[in-house]
Design an enzyme around this catalytic site. Structure first.
Site, PDB file in Angstrom:
ATOM      1  CG  ASP A 121      40.263 -19.378  75.005  1.00  0.00           C
ATOM      2  OD1 ASP A 121      41.402 -19.699  74.627  1.00  0.00           O
ATOM      3  OD2 ASP A 121      39.954 -19.288  76.207  1.00  0.00           O
ATOM      4  CE1 TYR A 123      37.431 -25.228  81.495  1.00  0.00           C
ATOM      5  CE2 TYR A 123      35.807 -26.865  80.808  1.00  0.00           C
ATOM      6  CZ  TYR A 123      36.439 -26.142  81.812  1.00  0.00           C
ATOM      7  OH  TYR A 123      36.055 -26.326  83.122  1.00  0.00           O
ATOM      8  CG  HIS A 128      41.662 -25.256  83.362  1.00  0.00           C
ATOM      9  ND1 HIS A 128      41.815 -24.301  84.350  1.00  0.00           N
ATOM     10  CD2 HIS A 128      40.672 -24.790  82.543  1.00  0.00           C
ATOM     11  CE1 HIS A 128      40.970 -23.305  84.136  1.00  0.00           C
ATOM     12  NE2 HIS A 128      40.265 -23.575  83.056  1.00  0.00           N
ATOM     13  NE  ARG A 137      30.341 -29.695  87.013  1.00  0.00           N
ATOM     14  CZ  ARG A 137      31.096 -28.973  86.194  1.00  0.00           C
ATOM     15  NH1 ARG A 137      30.760 -27.719  85.941  1.00  0.00           N
ATOM     16  NH2 ARG A 137      32.180 -29.496  85.626  1.00  0.00           N
ATOM     17  CD  GLU A 194      41.002 -18.917  81.337  1.00  0.00           C
ATOM     18  OE1 GLU A 194      40.082 -19.347  82.052  1.00  0.00           O
ATOM     19  OE2 GLU A 194      40.977 -18.926  80.092  1.00  0.00           O
ATOM     20  CD  GLU A 196      43.748 -19.755  76.906  1.00  0.00           C
ATOM     21  OE1 GLU A 196      43.637 -19.996  75.682  1.00  0.00           O
ATOM     22  OE2 GLU A 196      42.807 -19.318  77.606  1.00  0.00           O
ATOM     23  CG  ASP A 228      40.838 -15.860  77.527  1.00  0.00           C
ATOM     24  OD1 ASP A 228      40.545 -14.756  77.048  1.00  0.00           O
ATOM     25  OD2 ASP A 228      40.000 -16.746  77.757  1.00  0.00           O
ATOM     26  NE  ARG A 232      38.937 -17.446  86.240  1.00  0.00           N
ATOM     27  CZ  ARG A 232      39.095 -18.203  85.174  1.00  0.00           C
ATOM     28  NH1 ARG A 232      38.058 -18.498  84.407  1.00  0.00           N
ATOM     29  NH2 ARG A 232      40.296 -18.656  84.850  1.00  0.00           N
ATOM     30  CD  GLN A 235      34.348 -17.408  83.287  1.00  0.00           C
ATOM     31  OE1 GLN A 235      35.341 -16.962  83.841  1.00  0.00           O
ATOM     32  NE2 GLN A 235      34.363 -18.517  82.586  1.00  0.00           N
ATOM     33  CE1 TYR A 239      31.072 -20.368  81.097  1.00  0.00           C
ATOM     34  CE2 TYR A 239      29.872 -22.006  82.366  1.00  0.00           C
ATOM     35  CZ  TYR A 239      30.829 -21.687  81.416  1.00  0.00           C
ATOM     36  OH  TYR A 239      31.542 -22.668  80.789  1.00  0.00           O
ATOM     37  CE  LYS A 248      37.048 -17.041  80.182  1.00  0.00           C
ATOM     38  NZ  LYS A 248      38.336 -17.644  80.521  1.00  0.00           N
ATOM     39  CB  THR A 252      42.553 -11.995  74.485  1.00  0.00           C
ATOM     40  OG1 THR A 252      41.237 -12.344  74.902  1.00  0.00           O
ATOM     41  CG2 THR A 252      43.404 -13.248  74.327  1.00  0.00           C
ATOM     42  CB  THR A 342      43.394 -22.567  81.542  1.00  0.00           C
ATOM     43  OG1 THR A 342      42.570 -21.405  81.445  1.00  0.00           O
ATOM     44  CG2 THR A 342      44.369 -22.401  82.693  1.00  0.00           C
ATOM     45  CD  GLU A 356      43.254 -24.613  87.060  1.00  0.00           C
ATOM     46  OE1 GLU A 356      43.542 -25.824  87.001  1.00  0.00           O
ATOM     47  OE2 GLU A 356      43.595 -23.788  86.187  1.00  0.00           O
TER      48      GLU A 356
END
Length: 408
Positions: A121, A123, A128, A137, A194, A196, A228, A232, A235, A239, A248, A252, A342, A356
Site C-alpha cells: 500500500d 501514500y 492526503h 506535525r 481509506e 483507494e 484500507d 488510527r 496505528q 507507528y 492496518k 483490507t 488514500t 482528514e
C-alpha cells in the site's frame, strides 16, 4: 411481445461492452462451484461456459475458479480474450448461445476473484499526506523530506484482503493517548477508512530485475476500488519507529470486479505538475502515455455520501509505484495487489479518510443516525466510482462495501 434480452442495455450503461470487468461467482444451485464471470449490465456471464459453447481456444483458461491462470497468461492473452468476449456479447449471432449463460447479479454470490500473493500500500496523494502532516506535525513541515522523491509505501498482510460485502470486525490492540500514563488494551475507538484504487499484477517478474516505467501495461492487468481500513489509535501508538502493522493488517476490502486496463484508455490523464524532478527510474516526463487515471470516487456511510475523492490528483502514478517497489530487485508475483494510498483532493469534501474529514476527531460530521468522527459498530461504508470511457460513456467500477461489527 418477446421478453427483452439482458444484452439490450440502456444507452450509456457504465457496465456495457466497453467495460467488461472480471469477477468470480457462485450460484444458489451450485454454491461450491466457483466460476469466472464477466459483468455486462446487471448480469454476469459465465465466461467458461461461454467459451465452451463457442468452441473457444480459451475455454480451459476461462473455466477456472480464479482469475490467476488468466493473469499469468500475459498481456497478449488478456487482449485476445477481451476481444473474444466482446464479440460473444455484441455479435447478434451469438445471442442464442450467450443469453442462457447470463445470471442476474442479484442471484449470484461474488467472491474474491484472485488469490492474493503480496499486498503493498502506498501514500501517494499530496493532499492526503499534507493533511496528515498538518494534523500530527502542526509545528513542523507537513511533508517528510523524502515524500517528493519516492512513492512511500509499506507491505501489508495479504491474508486479510477480503472481498466487498465481508463484515469487518472492529480490531483490538494497544493504544495510548497523551493523557494516559501507560498504554491500555481494547477495541479501537478511532476506526477509519481509506478510499483507494487498487492495481492487480498479472505477469510476474524475475527477482533481481526491476520493472521499468514503460513496462506497466505488461504487468498490471486491471484496477479496482480498495478500502484500507485503519485503526488510527492503534496505528499512532505502534507507528514509531516502524511503519503500519496491527492498525492496518486486520482487513483490507477490495471490489469483487476488476476492470481491465484496456477499458480505461479514455481515462488516462497527466498527473499534477511536480516541483521536484524525480530520479531517472521514476521520471515519466517522456512517457508514451500519461500515467494518471481520471477516476471519480464516492464514499458513503450508511447510504449518505460524505466525500468524493478525485483520483486524478494523485502525485505518484501507478507506473511509478510499480517501478519503485521493484527497483531494489524485488520480484512481482501473479496476484500481487498494490493500493494507491488514500485518495484526497484539495477540498474538504474530497478527503478520502475520516482522519482528514474530522481533523482527527475535532470536527464531527452529521449522518441521519447522528454525529460521527470515526466509525461506529453497525456503520456500513460503500465506495463507488466511475471513469470517462470511449465516446463520452462512463466506465463503472464495482463497489466495495464493508460493515463494522463489534470487537470479539
Amino acid at each position: 411481445m418477446s421478453e427483452q434480452s439482458p444484452l439490450d442495455l440502456a444507452e450509456g450503461d457504465p457496465f456495457g461492452p466497453h467495460n467488461l470487468p472480471y469477477g468470480v461467482f457462485t450460484t444458489a444451485d451450485e454454491p461450491d462451484r466457483r466460476r469466472l464471470g464477466v459483468r455486462i449490465g446487471s448480469h454476469v456471464l459465465d465466461a467458461g461456459a461461454a467459451a465452451h459453447a463457442l468452441g473457444s481456444p480459451y475455454a480451459g483458461l476461462l473455466a477456472q475458479p480464479s482469475l490467476n491462470p488468466l493473469l499469468a497468461a500475459g498481456r497478449t492473452t488478456w487482449r485476445d480474450v477481451r476481444r473474444a468476449i466482446t464479440a460473444w456479447l455484441t455479435v447478434p449471432a451469438h445471442r442464442p448461445d450467450m443469453e442462457p449463460l447470463l445470471h442476474p447479479l442479484g442471484a449470484v454470490t461474488m467472491h474474491l476473484p484472485y488469490e492474493v500473493a503480496d499486498y503493498v500500500d502506498f501514500y501517494a496523494s499530496e493532499h492526503h499526506a499534507t493533511n496528515v502532516g498538518r494534523i500530527f506535525r502542526p509545528d513542523g513541515d507537513a511533508l517528510t523530506p523524502n515524500w517528493k522523491h519516492l512513492p512511500i509505501g509499506y507491505h501489508g498482510r495479504s491474508g486479510t484482503v477480503v472481498v466487498s460485502g465481508t463484515d469487518v470486525v472492529r480490531p483490538s490492540g494497544q493504544r495510548k493517548t497523551p493523557a494516559d500514563a501507560s498504554p491500555v488494551f481494547g477495541p479501537s475507538v478511532k476506526l477509519d477508512i481509506e478510499a483507494e484504487v487498487g492495481f492487480l499484477v498479472g505477469t510476474p517478474s524475475r527477482m533481481g530485475s526491476p520493472v521499468a516505467l514503460g513496462d506497466f501495461r505488461d504487468h498490471v492487468f486491471g484496477m479496482f476500488l480498495l478500502n484500507d481500513w485503519s485503526a488510527r489509535d492503534i496505528q499512532a501508538w505502534e507507528y514509531v519507529p516502524l511503519g503500519p502493522f496491527l492498525g492496518k493488517s486486520f482487513a483490507t476490502s477490495v471490489a469483487a470486479w476488476v476492470t481491465p486496463l484496456e477499458a480505461l484508455d479514455a481515462a488516462r490523464t497527466a498527473p499534477p505538475a511536480r516541483d521536484v524532478e524525480p530520479l531517472p527510474y521514476l521520471d515519466d516526463s517522456e512517457a508514451e502515455e500519461p500515467g494518471g487515471f481520471d477516476v471519480r470516487i464516492s464514499v458513503a456511510i450508511n447510504g449518505q455520501v460524505v466525500a468524493e475523492p478525485p483520483f486524478a490528483t494523485m502525485y505518484w502514478t501507478a507506473a511509478q509505484q510499480l517501478a519503485h517497489m521493484t527497483v531494489n530487485g524485488a520480484s512481482l508475483r501473479t496476484g500481487d495487489v498494490y493500493g494507491s494510498g488514500t485518495v484526497s483532493g484539495p477540498e474538504v469534501n474530497q478527503r478520502g479518510s475520516l482522519l482528514e474529514l474530522t481533523w482527527n476527531g475535532r470536527d464531527a460530521f452529521e449522518l441521519p443516525e447522528g454525529k460521527r468522527t470515526f466509525l461506529e459498530d453497525g456503520d456500513e461504508v460503500t465506495m463507488t466510482a466511475w471513469a470517462p470511457g470511449p465516446d463520452g460513456v462512463r466506465v463503472g467500477f464495482g463497489e466495495v462495501t464493508g460493515r463494522i461489527v463489534p470487537a470479539v
